[in-house]
Structure formats: structure tokens, C-alpha cells
Design a protein around this motif. Structure first.
Motif, PDB file in Angstrom:
ATOM      1  N   LYS C  47       0.838  -1.200   0.000  1.00  0.00           N
ATOM      2  CA  LYS C  47       0.000   0.000   0.000  1.00  0.00           C
ATOM      3  C   LYS C  47       0.870   1.246   0.000  1.00  0.00           C
ATOM      4  N   VAL C  48       1.948   1.197   0.771  1.00  0.00           N
ATOM      5  CA  VAL C  48       2.839   2.354   0.827  1.00  0.00           C
ATOM      6  C   VAL C  48       3.470   2.582  -0.543  1.00  0.00           C
ATOM      7  N   ALA C  49       3.942   1.490  -1.144  1.00  0.00           N
ATOM      8  CA  ALA C  49       4.564   1.619  -2.466  1.00  0.00           C
ATOM      9  C   ALA C  49       3.558   2.166  -3.479  1.00  0.00           C
ATOM     10  N   ASP C  50       2.358   1.614  -3.468  1.00  0.00           N
ATOM     11  CA  ASP C  50       1.322   2.079  -4.389  1.00  0.00           C
ATOM     12  C   ASP C  50       1.078   3.571  -4.232  1.00  0.00           C
ATOM     13  N   ARG C  51       0.899   3.971  -2.979  1.00  0.00           N
ATOM     14  CA  ARG C  51       0.586   5.372  -2.729  1.00  0.00           C
ATOM     15  C   ARG C  51       1.747   6.292  -3.103  1.00  0.00           C
ATOM     16  N   ALA C  52       2.964   5.767  -2.946  1.00  0.00           N
ATOM     17  CA  ALA C  52       4.129   6.567  -3.315  1.00  0.00           C
ATOM     18  C   ALA C  52       4.377   6.507  -4.821  1.00  0.00           C
ATOM     19  N   GLY C  53       3.627   5.648  -5.479  1.00  0.00           N
ATOM     20  CA  GLY C  53       3.759   5.555  -6.931  1.00  0.00           C
ATOM     21  C   GLY C  53       5.019   4.846  -7.388  1.00  0.00           C
ATOM     22  N   ILE C  54       5.530   3.971  -6.531  1.00  0.00           N
ATOM     23  CA  ILE C  54       6.721   3.205  -6.911  1.00  0.00           C
ATOM     24  C   ILE C  54       6.448   1.712  -6.756  1.00  0.00           C
ATOM     25  N   SER C  55       7.390   0.907  -7.191  1.00  0.00           N
ATOM     26  CA  SER C  55       7.225  -0.542  -7.071  1.00  0.00           C
ATOM     27  C   SER C  55       7.672  -1.001  -5.686  1.00  0.00           C
ATOM     28  N   ILE C  56       7.179  -2.176  -5.287  1.00  0.00           N
ATOM     29  CA  ILE C  56       7.618  -2.698  -3.990  1.00  0.00           C
ATOM     30  C   ILE C  56       9.113  -2.942  -4.009  1.00  0.00           C
ATOM     31  N   GLY C  57       9.605  -3.331  -5.140  1.00  0.00           N
ATOM     32  CA  GLY C  57      11.043  -3.536  -5.259  1.00  0.00           C
ATOM     33  C   GLY C  57      11.812  -2.276  -4.906  1.00  0.00           C
ATOM     34  N   ASN C  58      11.333  -1.166  -5.409  1.00  0.00           N
ATOM     35  CA  ASN C  58      12.015   0.096  -5.133  1.00  0.00           C
ATOM     36  C   ASN C  58      11.840   0.519  -3.677  1.00  0.00           C
ATOM     37  N   LEU C  59      10.671   0.252  -3.140  1.00  0.00           N
ATOM     38  CA  LEU C  59      10.471   0.566  -1.721  1.00  0.00           C
ATOM     39  C   LEU C  59      11.459  -0.231  -0.878  1.00  0.00           C
ATOM     40  N   SER C  60      11.636  -1.497  -1.248  1.00  0.00           N
ATOM     41  CA  SER C  60      12.586  -2.354  -0.527  1.00  0.00           C
ATOM     42  C   SER C  60      14.015  -1.868  -0.682  1.00  0.00           C
ATOM     43  N   TYR C  61      14.255  -1.167  -1.763  1.00  0.00           N
ATOM     44  CA  TYR C  61      15.593  -0.605  -1.967  1.00  0.00           C
ATOM     45  C   TYR C  61      15.891   0.433  -0.887  1.00  0.00           C
ATOM     46  N   TYR C  62      14.843   1.203  -0.545  1.00  0.00           N
ATOM     47  CA  TYR C  62      15.038   2.228   0.477  1.00  0.00           C
ATOM     48  C   TYR C  62      14.904   1.671   1.890  1.00  0.00           C
ATOM     49  N   TYR C  63      13.918   0.826   2.068  1.00  0.00           N
ATOM     50  CA  TYR C  63      13.706   0.246   3.392  1.00  0.00           C
ATOM     51  C   TYR C  63      13.762  -1.272   3.308  1.00  0.00           C
ATOM     52  N   GLY C  64      14.779  -1.822   3.906  1.00  0.00           N
ATOM     53  CA  GLY C  64      15.001  -3.263   3.823  1.00  0.00           C
ATOM     54  C   GLY C  64      13.962  -4.081   4.531  1.00  0.00           C
ATOM     55  N   SER C  65      13.254  -3.461   5.456  1.00  0.00           N
ATOM     56  CA  SER C  65      12.210  -4.202   6.166  1.00  0.00           C
ATOM     57  C   SER C  65      11.079  -3.266   6.562  1.00  0.00           C
ATOM     58  N   LYS C  66       9.963  -3.848   6.807  1.00  0.00           N
ATOM     59  CA  LYS C  66       8.795  -3.094   7.223  1.00  0.00           C
ATOM     60  C   LYS C  66       9.083  -2.378   8.541  1.00  0.00           C
ATOM     61  N   GLU C  67       9.805  -3.067   9.396  1.00  0.00           N
ATOM     62  CA  GLU C  67      10.135  -2.501  10.700  1.00  0.00           C
ATOM     63  C   GLU C  67      10.927  -1.194  10.531  1.00  0.00           C
ATOM     64  N   ASP C  68      11.910  -1.237   9.659  1.00  0.00           N
ATOM     65  CA  ASP C  68      12.691  -0.031   9.401  1.00  0.00           C
ATOM     66  C   ASP C  68      11.810   1.111   8.908  1.00  0.00           C
ATOM     67  N   LEU C  69      10.950   0.787   7.979  1.00  0.00           N
ATOM     68  CA  LEU C  69      10.069   1.823   7.450  1.00  0.00           C
ATOM     69  C   LEU C  69       9.193   2.407   8.553  1.00  0.00           C
ATOM     70  N   LEU C  70       8.626   1.522   9.362  1.00  0.00           N
ATOM     71  CA  LEU C  70       7.742   1.986  10.428  1.00  0.00           C
ATOM     72  C   LEU C  70       8.478   2.926  11.372  1.00  0.00           C
ATOM     73  N   ARG C  71       9.682   2.526  11.749  1.00  0.00           N
ATOM     74  CA  ARG C  71      10.440   3.353  12.696  1.00  0.00           C
ATOM     75  C   ARG C  71      10.756   4.721  12.103  1.00  0.00           C
ATOM     76  N   ASP C  72      11.196   4.699  10.873  1.00  0.00           N
ATOM     77  CA  ASP C  72      11.505   5.964  10.222  1.00  0.00           C
ATOM     78  C   ASP C  72      10.249   6.817  10.092  1.00  0.00           C
ATOM     79  N   LEU C  73       9.182   6.145   9.806  1.00  0.00           N
ATOM     80  CA  LEU C  73       7.917   6.838   9.625  1.00  0.00           C
ATOM     81  C   LEU C  73       7.462   7.491  10.920  1.00  0.00           C
ATOM     82  N   VAL C  74       7.516   6.726  11.996  1.00  0.00           N
ATOM     83  CA  VAL C  74       7.121   7.263  13.293  1.00  0.00           C
ATOM     84  C   VAL C  74       8.031   8.440  13.647  1.00  0.00           C
TER      85      VAL C  74
END
Lengths: 219, 219, 219, 219
Positions: C47-74
Motif C-alpha cells: 500500500k505504501v509503495a502504491d501510494r508513493a507511486g513506486i514498485s515494492i522492489g524500489n520501496l525495498s531498496y530504500y527500506y530493507g524491512s517493514k520494521e525499518d520503514l515503520l520506525r523511520d515513519l514514526v
DNA sequence: AATGAATGAGCGTTCATTCAT
DNA sequence: TATGAATGAACGCTCATTCAT
């Protein structure tokens, strides 16, 4: 002509008292309805039990497995068709041409009912994956061909037994094929009467041309 | 004559690179095999994935739902039939009688293959429970009837358009009905050649008798 | 007063060029929107990748795990609150009472926005199951209490440091509690202005009564 | 005072015998534990089944969907709070001040338990994404405010009904807000007693100042 | 004869994650 | 930087089946 013999597959020891026999009948009716409405891929014990108004536990009491239920169900429905067909045959009394016509007439009307339109395609598909169903279906059509073979011989005595059998099969094929195109709610349903006339005339001509040189070669 | 148009239902964004397109094709082939061998009631995503040699996850990547896969699969198989049928039509060059005969010849041979014997009953059953499949099937038969209608008119110009359509439908019905009785491993498979001859002769006679008084009444 | 320090958790080596930094920002904005709209239980990388308009692959390039993304997001969202809070504090220049009032005013208006109403409950729930989020939340509230503590001391110098801290915490608790009841689209949202007035008056009274005998006993 | 009515969402026809009712209770207890320990984002049917010591199949027998289970679970836990709250209210017999104090005392002690600290933030987050949970939560707090409203009127008859309602809501907000900061294992947990005293004194003062000119303006 | 309770395998589907390009 | 392709575990849920009562 013998009454069709039903080969019941329900669990031995059940359906002994009257109540049990009534229940069995209600299960088979429920199963028929579910099979027609949902198709075999969505045919489940739960749906049958629900429709019969009993618990799955009780359904399992009568049918130990889904396979048993299915076989009994197919047998049951097929027999109900045979009963009607046999009645049709008995109620003859007229010329063989008229008798054949009345059979074909009934057949094509029946193929327009939701029951037949929905049930038979399931049967054909099922027969491809279940030997037992396949043999029940074979038995059905063998019985259905009997009066056709008999009447063909009466209409055209020049027809050999082999030709008569083939002719009967050919008529069967056409009628069953029409189910797909002119069955209930099918695109050609509005033209059912014309198709009926075409079929009857065609079959009469076909029977008449039997015994000709053309049909005897290379066989 | 246009090449049949395939309406793919796979997930947008997939099957973009060559590898993906190849994979898609292998999925459809696998799906076809599973549908034929197991029947729709045992047609599962896992079986398709296994047969295609991929993971369920990857199958889901291409087809977001079983329904999508089924639709694409039906479309794919139907189109492969249409492609052959169109080729048959193009490869004409002879008298209309010979052309019709060659179509029927091909048809009856094809109906003896395991593919056709197994696939079409599933299709008929499916069409009764899935509008989308039903419309694909309708489209298939409409296309199949086209050359039949055309050739009927060439053979007997006295045939009205309506009669020709009905005749084509009637021939279709007989052929499809024969699938059930004379398809692969069916009881009448050994008599397929005789049934073919009977069908061809019968249809020729039927076409010839078109435009007669008998067929025009009450229509 | 220092600018809030962001502790980024994105994959090292990424977001080095400007394009990458812009992308990172769009990911965080997308993540914020998803978290608020869907809640953490339906917060997915897709959902995050979709909303950001990128592929999940690219999202994974920036954030290796969901946990990392969540922490950065918070961290990202919390910092955006801190930035505003710090601005509020700087833009003072008036009497401490007015300053406090303006902070509380802003706070209660903010708690009525969809962002705050949706985001904070997720944060509180998350903090109960993720130590890292918990410490970020603690840090947020510590910073939020700073101006409260400071102003409380200016308004009533009789307040001991411990009392001032407790008072600040107490005010925080009330405000955050109000989010649940008077947040966006909550039942008490229409009474937000009255609640604001009640809160301000009450806190002023509370601060005024600090240093009294009653509050000093048994501590 | 009526006993709280539970609206059970389990599958009709289940939990009819004693064994089933016991099982249902164990499922709800298991669900509560899982929700608290794992949070809703990791609240799965399998975890609940495991903790209840039953199979997923059996859990599905009682709850046809996760949504049903969640609703029943929220309803169940909320009702257990209401039961205690009602008992608290009944066990009065003292001055309204003492009664209010004892309610607040119980409340703040309860908010220090792991159950309350973990459960309520999930509830608040859930309410933002599930209308049904939202209405259950609203119902809970409406019931919780009842004794607060009543006692406020007894303590200060000058309080108008509207003021009393707002006061009760304000007290609720503060208490729930404290859950976040002084709940079980939270940073301010060691200061819970002082916060309790501050809350009680503050609320008494607030109630006392009700009906004043300051509070009546612009309302 | 009938039910409610229970199981465990398998279903379609989603997910975070990895990887080659 | 970015993507399409791929994995495999886990999800909620349904199913045929069994069993005690």
C-alpha cells in the motif's frame, strides 16, 4: 419392461424405518437442487444438509462420504428420468412414427427445463472424472436408446440392427447437443419449436434413407 | 477474417518482460492441463502452480484471483480452437460441399482427442454458472457457425438466412452431442468413422431439403 | 533550541542523491497516509509503495524491512509535530499565561484534525508492542512537556521542579485523552471549544494552586 | 441499574450445550490475551485457537469470521469493565465526595494493570477504523460517565446538566490520557499515586468552581 | 435418528522479502 | 535508482469427516 433399479449407496443400517426413508428422499432432493444451482464445484455436504434442513452430522449418518452421496444422487436423478421415459414408451398405442415423434417432442420440451439444462452438463463433466458416474450415464443412455432402436426398426424394417443402434445414438447426440444451445435461458431457447420440427423431420428422413447403398458401404 | 482477439485478465503490470510473457503462457498451458485432467471441481491454484513449476505466490502475481485465471484460461483455449477453425476456413479452394465435408471431418476427429473430450463438458457446465464463461462460449459457437452458414448458402441458395442459421446451429448441436458419446475413450469412439459418414450424409440431405414446403410451414 | 534530530532507518547507501531524498520523503508521506487511513493492522509495504507511486522492489531498496520503514515513519511524523511545537514556543513574546494558553489552544485545535486523531492512537498502541516506537513516543512527550514545565515555573514560581513536571504530565494526559473523545469526527467534537476553555481555566487554577499545603503532603 | 447486555456474534447454532458455552468463554479469554499481548496487527485466528487449545476449524465453528470474533471480544471485555464499574457504583453508601474519590481511586489503580494498559490503546485505534467497535466504545464511556455526572450534581448542585456532562467527559479524558503515561510499565508508573492525588484534588476543585461566571460565558 | 462439537487438510489470497536486470 | 519476477510462510476460511451424546 422393468422398473429401473436404484442402487442405493447410503450407509448400511440407515433408512430402515419410514422416517429414515423419508429423510433419505429429502436429502436426495436437496442434493439435486444444490447440484443444479451451484454446480459440482460448489456442491458441498453443508449446502445439502442445510437445504435438507438437517445437520451435517445427520447427513453423514446417511452418507458416509460425499462420493457416496454423489453416486446415489446421480443414480436417483437418472432413475427419475428413466421412469418418465418408460412411461412415455408404455403410453404408446399409436403408429411408430407418432410414437417416435411424441418421444422427441417430450425430450425437446424437457431439455428446455432448468432441471435438465443444469443437470446434464454437470453429469457429462462428472462422467469424465468418475468412472462410476460414467457407467450410470452409459446405462441411462442405453435405456433411452432402447425405444428409439425399437421404433426405428418398426418404421423402416430395412434398417439393420447395427444401423438402428447407430441411428438411435445419432438422435441422442443431436438432442443432448441441443441442450447446450436451446436449453433453459440459452440463446436459442426462443427457436426451440422450430428446432424440434427440424429434428423430427430430419430424423424421419434419416430413418427412411436407412438401408440405402450409401449407408452400407465400408462398415 | 480477423485473428481472434484475446482479452487477457492477468494482473496489470505483470507479463511485461519476455520472461513474464513466457511464464504467462506456461501458466495457461498448465491451467488447461489441470482443468482437463482434474475437472473444475478440483481445479486449484496450487495444482496449476505446481504444474507450471512455479510457486503459488508467483501464480498470484500473475493472476490476482482464481476467477481471473479461469477466464483467461477459457479465453485462451477457446481462441486456440478459433485459430484452427479459421485456418480450416481459409484453406478452402474446393467446392462448398468438399469444404463443408472437410470441416466436419476435422471437427469429428478433433472431438475424439482427449483435449476436446475433456475440455468442452467442463465448459458447458461452467457456462451454466458463470456469465462470463457463457458469453465466451456463445462467442465461440457464433464464430464456428459462420463458415457453416456461408457454405450452406453456397450449397443450397434456396436456403433463407434464417434457415441457414438454424441449420448451422443444428449441425453444431449434433457434433457437440457426439463429443459426449464418441469422444476420447467413450463407448462409441470405435464407431466414430461411421458416425462421421452418417453426419455428413445427413447434413447434406438436410441442406438439400432446405427451402422445401415442409420446412417452411408455421415459421 | 535545537532542531529535532531525525534518526533515519533507511538502507545505508540509499537516498544519497537528490532524487533519492525526494523519493524518501514521498515514501514517508505515503506511509503516513496509509498508516492513518488503514491503521497499522492493514499497513502494508504494497500500500505504501502504491501510494508513493513506486514498485515494492524500489520501496525495498530504500527500506530493507517493514520494521525499518515503520520506525523511520514514526520518527518522521513525530518530528513534524516537534517542529511545529518548537515554532510555537519560539513565537512567544507575550506573558507566560498567554503563551501557555496559545500552546493549549493550538494543541486542542490540532487534536481535532484527522491526522492527529488517527495517528496518535496508532502510536499509543504501537508503543505497547515496539520498544523503539515507545522510546520515540517518550521522547516526543518529553519535548512537548519542556515548554509546559518552563511556563509553569514562570507563572507560579512557588512550583517545585518535581511539581512542575507532574503538572506538565497531567496537562499532557488530559490533552491526549481529549483526542479520543473530541478528536476529528468524535462524539464530543462539537464541544471542542468549550472543552478548550475548561481545560485552560482548569490548568491555570491547577498551576496557581501549586505550592499549597495540600499538594505537598506525602510526596 | 441494569446488568450490561452482551450482544454475542458467534455463529447461530453453536454454543448451545454447556460444553459449547464453556468453549466460547475460553475463546474470548484467549482472544483477550492475544489481543493484549500481540496487538491487533498480530491478532490472528490461529493464535487465538492455539491459546484456547482448540483447532482453527473449531474456532471457525464458533466464529465464522475474524470480524465477528473481534466484535464479540470487544463487547466481552468492555462488559467486564462495565460490570466492575456498576458494582463500584452500587457499593456507595458514603458522601458523594468519597464515592467519587473511590471511583477515581479504583480507576487509576486499574489503569496501572497490564490488561487495561494494553487493551485500551488497541480499542482506541480500532475504533478509528471500525464503526462497530467505535459504537461499543462510545457506549462504554457513556456508561462510565453516568455515575460521574450523578455525583457531580450531588457535590455541586449549581452545576447545570450540560456542565456536569462536560465535566464528566473531562475527567474521563484525563484518566484515559493517564493510561498512556502512567499505565503498566510506563515511565510515570512510579508516580501513579501522586498523579491520583493531583487528579482527585483537581477534579474536586473543578467541580466546585462549576456554576461560576467564568464557566458560563459564551455557552 | 439426530445433533453439536471437533479435527486437520486444503483452499484462495496476501504478505514481507529477495533478486536479476 | 528502479522494476518485474519470484518465493514461501502465513493469513482467514471452508471443507469432508469423525465422534460423543
Amino acid at each position: 419392461m422393468p422398473t429401473p433399479n436404484r442402487q442405493t449407496s447410503h450407509r448400511p443400517g440407515t433408512a430402515i424405518k419410514i422416517k429414515g426413508q423419508v429423510r433419505l428422499a429429502s436429502i436426495l432432493e436437496a442434493g439435486k437442487a444444490v447440484l443444479m444451482q451451484a454446480g459440482y464445484s460448489r456442491f458441498t455436504m453443508r449446502k445439502v444438509a442445510d437445504r435438507a434442513g438437517i445437520s451435517i452430522g445427520n447427513l453423514s449418518y446417511y452418507y458416509g462420504s460425499k462420493e457416496d452421496l454423489l453416486r446415489d444422487l446421480v443414480d436417483y436423478v437418472i432413475n427419475s428420468y428413466l421412469v418418465v421415459f418408460d412411461q412415455l414408451r408404455d403410453a404408446a398405442g399409436q403408429s411408430p412414427e407418432k410414437q417416435l415423434e411424441s418421444i422427441l417432442d417430450y425430450w425437446i420440451e424437457d431439455l428446455g427445463t432448468p432441471e435438465t439444462t443444469l443437470f446434464f452438463p454437470e453429469l457429462w463433466a462428472l462422467a469424465n472424472h468418475d468412472r462410476h458416474v460414467a457407467s450410470l450415464v452409459d446405462g441411462l443412455y442405453a435405456r433411452v436408446r432402447e425405444p428409439l432402436i425399437e421404433l426405428t426398426g418398426l418404421i423402416n424394417p430395412a434398417c439393420s440392427p447395427a444401423e438402428r443402434q447407430q441411428l438411435a445414438l445419432f438422435m441422442c447426440a443431436t438432442m443432448e447437443g441441443l441442450t447446450i444451445f436451446a436449453g433453459n435461458e440459452k440463446p436459442w431457447a426462443p427457436r426451440r419449436q422450430q428446432l424440434k420440427r427440424m429434428a423430427i423431420e430430419n430424423f424421419m428422413q434419416l430413418i427412411g434413407s436407412c438401408g440405402n447403398v450409401a449407408m452400407r458401404t465400408n462398415r
